[in-house]
Design a protein around this motif. Structure first.
Motif, PDB file in Angstrom:
ATOM      1  N   GLY A  32      52.056  25.175  -6.116  1.00  0.00           N
ATOM      2  CA  GLY A  32      51.995  26.410  -6.883  1.00  0.00           C
ATOM      3  C   GLY A  32      53.252  27.230  -6.695  1.00  0.00           C
ATOM      4  N   GLU A  33      54.365  26.656  -7.136  1.00  0.00           N
ATOM      5  CA  GLU A  33      55.590  27.454  -7.071  1.00  0.00           C
ATOM      6  C   GLU A  33      56.540  27.013  -8.168  1.00  0.00           C
ATOM      7  OE1 GLU A  33      57.892  27.185  -3.419  1.00  0.00           O
ATOM      8  OE2 GLU A  33      57.756  25.011  -3.389  1.00  0.00           O
ATOM      9  N   SER A  34      57.330  27.957  -8.615  1.00  0.00           N
ATOM     10  CA  SER A  34      58.371  27.660  -9.586  1.00  0.00           C
ATOM     11  C   SER A  34      59.449  26.824  -8.916  1.00  0.00           C
ATOM     12  CB  SER A  34      58.966  28.963 -10.102  1.00  0.00           C
ATOM     13  OG  SER A  34      60.138  28.703 -10.848  1.00  0.00           O
ATOM     14  N   ASP A  35      60.194  26.075  -9.732  1.00  0.00           N
ATOM     15  CA  ASP A  35      61.340  25.349  -9.178  1.00  0.00           C
ATOM     16  C   ASP A  35      62.624  26.188  -9.271  1.00  0.00           C
ATOM     17  OD1 ASP A  35      61.587  25.212 -11.900  1.00  0.00           O
ATOM     18  OD2 ASP A  35      61.920  23.059 -12.009  1.00  0.00           O
ATOM     19  N   GLU A  36      62.456  27.484  -9.554  1.00  0.00           N
ATOM     20  CA  GLU A  36      63.636  28.360  -9.608  1.00  0.00           C
ATOM     21  C   GLU A  36      63.893  29.001  -8.255  1.00  0.00           C
ATOM     22  OE1 GLU A  36      65.170  30.953 -12.676  1.00  0.00           O
ATOM     23  OE2 GLU A  36      63.295  30.565 -13.765  1.00  0.00           O
ATOM     24  N   VAL A  37      65.153  28.987  -7.863  1.00  0.00           N
ATOM     25  CA  VAL A  37      65.576  29.659  -6.632  1.00  0.00           C
ATOM     26  C   VAL A  37      65.382  31.171  -6.803  1.00  0.00           C
ATOM     27  CG1 VAL A  37      67.643  30.175  -5.249  1.00  0.00           C
ATOM     28  CG2 VAL A  37      67.215  27.832  -6.047  1.00  0.00           C
ATOM     29  N   THR A  38      65.107  31.870  -5.710  1.00  0.00           N
ATOM     30  CA  THR A  38      65.043  33.339  -5.737  1.00  0.00           C
ATOM     31  C   THR A  38      66.352  33.900  -6.310  1.00  0.00           C
ATOM     32  OG1 THR A  38      63.738  33.224  -3.705  1.00  0.00           O
ATOM     33  CG2 THR A  38      64.647  35.381  -4.304  1.00  0.00           C
TER      34      THR A  38
END
Lengths: 395, 395
Positions: A32-38
C-alpha cells in the motif's frame, strides 16, 4: 512467548512478496504505497535539520511547530474547532500504525471486547489482540448484481447489533483498505449515536481521508467522524503522512484525541518510542505547510490511475469490481480462484504480476485480490492487466 | 481510558525540565543524553539516502545490511556465535525503548508477575504494567560506609527469593541508569541459573554496555548476559544506538533474541511501527562500520567527565556518592533533602542547575539526584558543582 503472539497471522502480503524475491521484472502492486519518492522539498527539510545537528530527543507529543501545523491542517478540514483547540488534541506518532497501537494501549484491557469492521488492514485486528482483547468482526457485504456489482457496503443493522454495552471499542477504517468502501456522514452519525448509548469508544482509521474521488464534499475529503462528533465524544482518529504526502518510509502519523486523553497518550509514547526524530518532524512541518503542492496533484494522479485500471480490469473475463470511492486500491473478485493466496503466488511466478490476496484482509474476502494503483507510470497498470488477462487465458 | 494508563507515573524528570522552560542559562544535566551532535559522517549517510530517494517501507526486522552489521558487532563482543548465527537473532527496533516494549508484548500476559530491579529507568516498570502485568520491584542496597559509601549493590538473596516459578519475566538494567551499578559475570550466571530453574525469562537492558570504565574485561565492555547464556536460554537483550553512538534522537535500537522468537518479534514490529526509516538505518550501518571512530573516544571523554565531576561532588558537604563503574550518570545522595523532586525543582529555579530527581527511578532513591555527565565541555560540570555548592551554602 505468548500464545496470542505466536498465533498472530503473518502478513499474507509479505508471503506473496517473498515469492517475488530474486525474480526480475515483476510488476509490484502488492504493498500500500506509491512508487513515487517523497517530493524533494520535503526531503530537503530533513536534510537541513540533519545538517543543523538536530539529533537529540524531542517532546513525547511531537514538536510544537508540527503539532501546530497539524492543528491548522485539521482546522482547515474541520473548522468547528480553532487551530489552538485542535492543538491540544494532537499527538505526533511514529507512523499511523503506531498511533493505532497507542490507541489500543490506551483503551483496551485484557478480556475486553473489540468490534472491527472487515475486510480491513490486518493490523487493526492484531493490535487489540496483542492487548489481550477478544475481537469480533463485522463483515461488509458485497453487492452481487447491478451497476454496483462488486462494491462492498455496510450492513448497518449487523454493525449496530454487534456493538453492545460490552463492546469497549469499535475500530473502523474508511475510506477502506482494501475495498475502497467509504462511510457516509449519515452512517457515521448513526454509528456515533449508537456508540454513545453503549459507551463504546470509536477508533477511526481515516488515513485515506484525502484520497477521495466522489467529489461530494466541499473540501474534497471523505466524510470524517470528526465532523459529526463533539469534542467530548469517545473518539480517536488516526492519521498518517504516508499516503497523502508520499511519506510511507518516514514513519510519521498523528492521532486526534479527546483533549483529556492527550496527556496520557504522551506518557504511552514515552514508553513505546519516546518521540519521533526531530529531522523527520521538520520534513512533516514542510509537508503540512506546502501540502497544496503535493496532495491535490497526487489525488488527481491517483484518479487517473484508477480510471485507467478499473475499466481495463472490468473488461477481463471473470473479474468483478466496482469503482472505488476512495483509497488507492482496486479490489476485485476473480471467478474460480477461491484460494486467492495461491492465486497471488502463481501470478507472481507465472505472470510477473504482484497483487495482494484478499484473504489477508479477512476471510470474507477470500477469492479477491487487491491491486494498489498508486503508480507513477499508468502504463505499468495497463501492462499489468495484460499480464493478468494472458495468464487467465492460459490457465 | 484504562485505569492503569491513567495511573502511569508521568516522568518526574520532565516535571523538573518544565521548571526550566523559558529560564535562561540553566545548566541542563537532567536527560540521559550527551550534548554532542551525532558525528557528521553518520548524518551524511542519512542525507545521502534521502537524496537517493530511499523513502519507502522497509523490512519489519530491519535492512539486511544493518542486521548483518549489528551481527558482526555482536560477534566482535561475543564471539561464541558467528556473525551469521547472530544475524538470525537480531531485530532492529525504533529505539531501545521500543525494543523493550516489544519484548514485553512478546512475553507478558495480563496478570503475569514481572520482577524489576530498581532504581531503574521508569519505562522498565511501566511497560509490563501497560501489558496488564503485576510488577514486583527488588531494590538495590546502598553501601552506607567505607570506601564504597554511596554505591548501590545487588542483594542477591533478595532477588533470588523474589523470582519464583510464578515470575514470568525479570527485567534488569546493568550498567544501571541511574546508579552506575553493574552486574558481575558471576552474578549474571547465578541469576540465569536460578531463572532456568523457575522458567523465568530475562530481559536485560544492556544499552550502557560500552560505557564501562572498570577496565576488567578484554574488550572494554561491561559483562553481558549473552556471555553466560546459551542460544536456547529464555533471554532477550535490548540495545540502542543512542548512547554509544551519540544517536539519541534517531530512535534506533535492536534486540538480541533467541532465534525462534525473531520471526514473532518481526510480526510485532509490523503491528507497532512496521519498520524503521531506511535513511536512519543507513546512518546506523555507517555507525556500526566506523564505530571505532566514535565509541572509544566517547568512552574516554566520558571517563574524563566522570573523573572531573565525581571528586568535585564528593567534596561538597552533605553529598554522598561512589564512582560509577558504567553509564553516564553521577547518582548522589544529598543530606537533608528527602523530597528530591522539590529539591530538583528548586535547583532549577534558584541555582540554574538541572538535575533529575532520584525518586523518578524508584521510591528507594528518594533523597538522591542524578547528574548526566555526558557534557562536551567538562567546564560546564565544574560550573554546575559550584552552583550546587553555592546553593547549599545559602540554603
Amino acid at each position: 512467548m505468548r500464545a496470542v503472539v505466536e498465533s498472530l497471522e503473518e502478513s499474507r502480503i509479505r508471503e506473496v512478496a517473498n515469492e517475488g524475491l530474486g525474480r526480475e521484472g515483476v510488476l509490484k502492486f502488492w504493498f500500500g504505497e506509491s512508487d513515487e519518492v517523497t517530493p524533494a522539498f520535503i526531503r530537503e527539510a530533513a536534510i537541513a535539520s540533519l545538517q543543523a545537528g538536530e539529533t537529540f530527543y524531542a517532546h513525547n507529543l511531537g514538536l510544537p511547530e508540527l503539532r501546530h501545523a497539524i492543528a491548522g491542517y485539521t482546522h482547515g478540514l474541520h473548522p468547528q474547532q480553532s487551530t489552538d483547540q485542535w492543538f491540544d488534541r494532537i499527538a505526533v506518532t511514529s507512523g499511523g500504525v503506531n498511533g493505532l497501537m497507542l490507541a489500543s494501549q490506551a483503551l483496551v484491557e485484557a478480556g475486553d471486547e473489540v468490534v472491527v469492521v472487515t475486510p480491513a488492514w490486518p493490523n487493526l485486528v492484531a493490535q487489540p489482540q496483542i492487548m489481550g482483547a477478544t475481537v469480533k468482526t463485522v463483515p461488509l457485504k458485497v453487492v452481487a448484481q447491478g451497476a454496483h456489482a462488486g462494491a462492498w457496503t455496510l450492513d448497518m443493522d449487523a454493525l449496530i447489533a454487534a456493538i453492545t454495552p460490552a463492546t469497549r471499542l469499535l475500530i473502523v477504517n474508511a475510506p477502506n483498505n482494501p475495498t475502497g468502501w467509504t462511510l457516509t456522514r449519515d452512517e457515521q452519525a448513526a454509528i456515533l449515536a449508537h456508540c454513545r448509548r453503549t459507551g463504546t469508544w470509536i477508533l477511526a482509521d481515516e488515513v485515506y481521508e484525502r484520497l477521495y474521488f466522489a467529489g461530494d464534499s466541499s473540501h474534497g475529503a471523505a466524510p470524517s467522524f470528526l465532523d459529526v462528533a463533539v469534542p467530548e465524544d469517545r473518539l480517536i482518529v488516526a492519521h498518517s503522512f504516508s499516503k497523502s504526502f508520499l511519506m510511507t518510509g518516514w514513519r510519521l502519523g498523528w492521532l486526534v484525541l479527546p483533549k483529556p486523553l492527550t496527556h496520557a497518550v504522551g506518557k504511552l509514547i514515552e514508553f513505546n518510542t519516546s518521540c519521533a526524530p526531530v529531522f523527520t518532524q521538520r520534513a512533516a512541518v514542510v509537508a503540512m505547510e506546502r501540502g497544496q503542492d503535493v496532495t491535490p496533484a497526487l489525488v488527481a494522479h491517483l484518479r487517473r490511475c484508477r480510471d485507467t485500471l478499473v475499466p481495463l480490469l472490468q473488461a477481463v473475463p471473470g473479474v468483478t469490481l466496482a469503482e472505488p470511492r476512495g483509497g488507492m486500491y482496486a479490489f476485485f473478485h476473480l471467478a474460480g480462484q477461491d484460494d486467492c493466496l495461491d492465486t497471488a503466488k502463481r501470478l507472481v511466478r507465472e505472470a510477473g504480476l504482484g497483487l495482494a490476496p484478499g484473504s489477508a484482509f479477512g476471510p470474507e474476502a477470500a477469492g479477491w485480490l487487491r491491486w494498489c494503483f498508486a503508480s507513477r507510470d499508468p502504463q505499468r497498470l495497463e501492462e499489468g492487466v495484460q499480464r493478468l488477462a494472458r495468464w487467465l487465458a492460459r490457465a
